[in-house]
Design an enzyme around this catalytic site. Structure first.
Site, PDB file in Angstrom:
ATOM      1  N   ASP A 154       0.825  -1.202   0.000  1.00  0.00           N
ATOM      2  CA  ASP A 154       0.000   0.000   0.000  1.00  0.00           C
ATOM      3  C   ASP A 154       0.865   1.259   0.000  1.00  0.00           C
ATOM      4  O   ASP A 154       1.431   1.627   1.022  1.00  0.00           O
ATOM      5  CB  ASP A 154      -0.884  -0.059   1.255  1.00  0.00           C
ATOM      6  CG  ASP A 154      -1.797   1.136   1.390  1.00  0.00           C
ATOM      7  OD1 ASP A 154      -1.956   1.883   0.409  1.00  0.00           O
ATOM      8  OD2 ASP A 154      -2.355   1.311   2.486  1.00  0.00           O
ATOM      9  N   ASP A 334      -1.905   5.923  -4.870  1.00  0.00           N
ATOM     10  CA  ASP A 334      -2.151   5.011  -3.760  1.00  0.00           C
ATOM     11  C   ASP A 334      -2.513   3.622  -4.277  1.00  0.00           C
ATOM     12  O   ASP A 334      -3.633   3.389  -4.716  1.00  0.00           O
ATOM     13  CB  ASP A 334      -3.297   5.581  -2.909  1.00  0.00           C
ATOM     14  CG  ASP A 334      -3.668   4.697  -1.734  1.00  0.00           C
ATOM     15  OD1 ASP A 334      -2.999   3.673  -1.504  1.00  0.00           O
ATOM     16  OD2 ASP A 334      -4.652   5.039  -1.039  1.00  0.00           O
TER      17      ASP A 334
END
Ligand SMILES: *[C@@H]1O[C@H](CO)[C@@H](O)[C@H](O)[C@H]1NC(C)=O
Ligand SMILES: *[C@@H]1O[C@H](CO)[C@@H](O)[C@H](O)[C@H]1NC(C)=O
Ligand SMILES: *[C@@H]1O[C@H](CO)[C@@H](O)[C@H](O)[C@H]1NC(C)=O
Ligand SMILES: *[C@@H]1O[C@H](CO)[C@@H](O)[C@H](O)[C@H]1NC(C)=O
Ligand SMILES: *[C@@H]1O[C@H](CO)[C@@H](O)[C@H](O)[C@H]1NC(C)=O
Ligand SMILES: *[C@@H]1O[C@H](CO)[C@@H](O)[C@H](O)[C@H]1NC(C)=O
Ligand SMILES: *[C@@H]1O[C@H](CO)[C@@H](O)[C@H](O)[C@H]1NC(C)=O
Length: 449
Positions: A154, A334
């Site tokens: 992530d 992201d």
């Protein structure tokens, strides 16, 4: 339906950290030179590739958009970035310029029931692909005895979290769990952490330092949280934990990320990692770029590291022949977010340029559009137009007629009502090869091979 007043709940728990340490990641101030072309990839093929796999999406087996799943995703995305900014405030003393902490969104009880029902998408290792793209994961091992975890890599957060063997809650039952007693290299750290979720539940746990290995790259003394209780909404995700690849200023633990530790310990050839997200054969490449997966130059942009995100500026979005429908935007890239989120007004402007589009529901910020409409959406940061293939712009059919699609660009003020920052997830990343260069604090894109 989202009811704004019920969505807004109160406090996030204060973090009970006793001695967070702040490793300066890079003292290099971001330069305001938005575009930099690099003739060659730095250290091509010197690193290690980690296969990552796609997982469940927002559609049911008939291809129809599952509104509840998507609403839950929106809530979790808003709350994740809320937590990031709370962490930032905690470690840095004030918020980064232009960012505000959005209200905590709560999961309505009926959605939680939907979630905790039978549609758990957990798969056992080896990982198996599913129909649509919600998140991507790979494997890491932790401890002297190489305890294995399936991980969501992530770039939009900065902590490593895995479930603890002390977690006896049902939310942990389907997860691999970290047993600190069985790892001779495990060292308990002082402090603990706690986070309140939008469903009213709390994640809490202990902090450890231990060896963490990804595809043969081992770092020692990596700090992470071993979660002893977690939210049911998190329990539904098909991975065990999250490995944050943002800057450590967003870290809840106030600790360097795995990648920062790896750079510091000199165990990777180059301070870069790269993502290739695809229907199959996806990979995270650690320590450079995999030149088999892209062609041409990598277009690098300076990252404004001060918020702790992989954030680049001066972006614009074009739709078909309408260039710069939205411009002057900041963008956070992201990999832990499936879709693309923008400020509600800007997203309204964006969809207004798509003939036949209309809001699906105001609160969740989804829009529909005619499936036969050519979109040809692209993002640009002053260089090339980076196209999002039309098939990635749909998250599923809005209904059984097959005529109306749900758009992958969502209106939500993730970073506060005044922010012009967009959150750019997999919908965009799948169309490019993306290179995260921690050494130069730059983010680059290249054309897929
Ligand atoms: C953790 O490991 C220790 C030592 O190997 C073992 O005795 C214990 O039963 C394990 N605990 C759990 C919950 O698996
Ligand atoms: C764990 O979380 C659940 C759901 O939030 C909560 O009901 C339960 O009380 C928690 N258990 C512990 C031991 O904290
Ligand atoms: C991806 O899937 C297609 C069709 O299922 C297959 O032909 C192709 O070889 C796969 N590619 C990779 C890299 O696995
Ligand atoms: C898509 O848009 C780009 C500009 O963003 C343009 O150069 C290209 O010709 C367009 N392609 C199609 C098929 O319309
Ligand atoms: C361009 O955007 C305008 C509104 O901003 C819209 O009316 C028009 O249909 C768009 N043109 C195309 C080709 O999408
Ligand atoms: C899309 O489909 C609708 C309904 O079938 C039709 O009226 C419209 O002309 C089509 N538009 C395009 C761009 O093909
Ligand atoms: C948002 O911007 C307006 C106008 O610049 C300002 O008055 C307001 O205080 C800002 N809101 C917050 C929460 O910072």
């Amino acid at each position: 339906m989202f009811n704004k007043s019920s969505l807004i709940s109160s406090l996030l728990l204060a973090l009970a950290l006793t001695s967070p340490f702040h490793e300066p990641v890079s003292a290099t101030p971001a330069l305001h030179m938005p575009l930099r072309m690099v003739q060659e990839a730095r250290s091509p093929e010197a690193g290690i590739s980690i296969p990552i796999h796609k997982r469940s999406g927002f559609t049911d087996s008939d291809g129809i958009f599952n509104v509840d799943k998507a609403r839950v995703h929106v809530i979790m995305t808003v709350n994740k970035h809320r937590r990031n900014l709370m962490n930032y405030l905690n470690t840095q003393g004030s918020l980064p310029e232009g960012f505000e902490i959005a209200p905590l969104l709560t999961l309505p009880a009926n959605l939680l029931q939907t979630l905790t029902g039978t549609n758990v998408k957990r798969q056992s290792v080896p990982l198996k692909d599913e129909n649509n793209d919600e998140l991507w994961d790979g494997q890491i091992s932790v401890g002297s005895n190489a305890q294995k975890f399936s991980i969501d890599f992530d770039t939009g957060s900065s902590d490593l979290w895995i479930p603890s063997s002390d977690c006896t809650a049902s939310s942990c039952s389907s997860k691999n769990k970290y047993n600190s007693s069985s790892s001779s290299s495990s060292e308990a750290q002082s402090g603990s952490f706690g986070i309140q979720y939008g469903d009213g539940s709390t994640a809490s746990g202990s902090i450890y330092a231990d060896t963490v290995t990804i595809a043969g790259i081992s770092v020692t003394g990596q700090h992470f949280a071993a979660v002893t209780n977690m939210s049911n909404s998190v329990a539904q995700t098909p991975f065990d934990g999250i490995l944050g690849m943002g800057y450590s200023t967003l870290s809840n633990l106030g600790a360097p990320t795995f990648f920062e530790t790896a750079v510091k310990q000199g165990v990777i050839p180059s301070p870069q990692f790269s993502f290739f997200l695809s229907t199959n054969g996806s990979e995270l490449y650690i320590g450079g770029t995999n030149s088999k997966l892209y062609t041409g130059n990598i277009e690098f942009h300076d990252v404004n590291t001060s918020p702790g995100y992989w954030k680049i500026s001066s972006g614009s979005i074009s739709v078909s022949s309408n260039s710069s429908v939205v411009s002057g935007i900041d963008t956070v890239v992201d990999s832990g977010t499936t879709l693309i989120y923008g400020p509600t007004d800007a997203v309204k402007t964006f969809w207004a340029s798509v003939p036949g589009s209309s809001p699906y529901e105001a609160e969740s910020g989804f829009y529909t559009y005619p499936c036969n409409q050519t979109l040809n959406v692209s993002f640009s940061w002053g260089g090339k137009n980076w196209n999002i293939p039309d098939e990635h712009m749909s998250t599923g059919l809005a209904d059984g007629t097959g005529q109306t699609c749900m758009g992958a660009i969502i209106g939500q003020n993730i970073f506060g009502d005044n922010s012009s920052t967009w959150l750019v997830g997999d919908t965009f990343m799948k169309g490019v090869y993306s290179v995260f260069d921690l050494g130069n604090n730059q983010l680059g894109f290249a054309q897929l091979a």
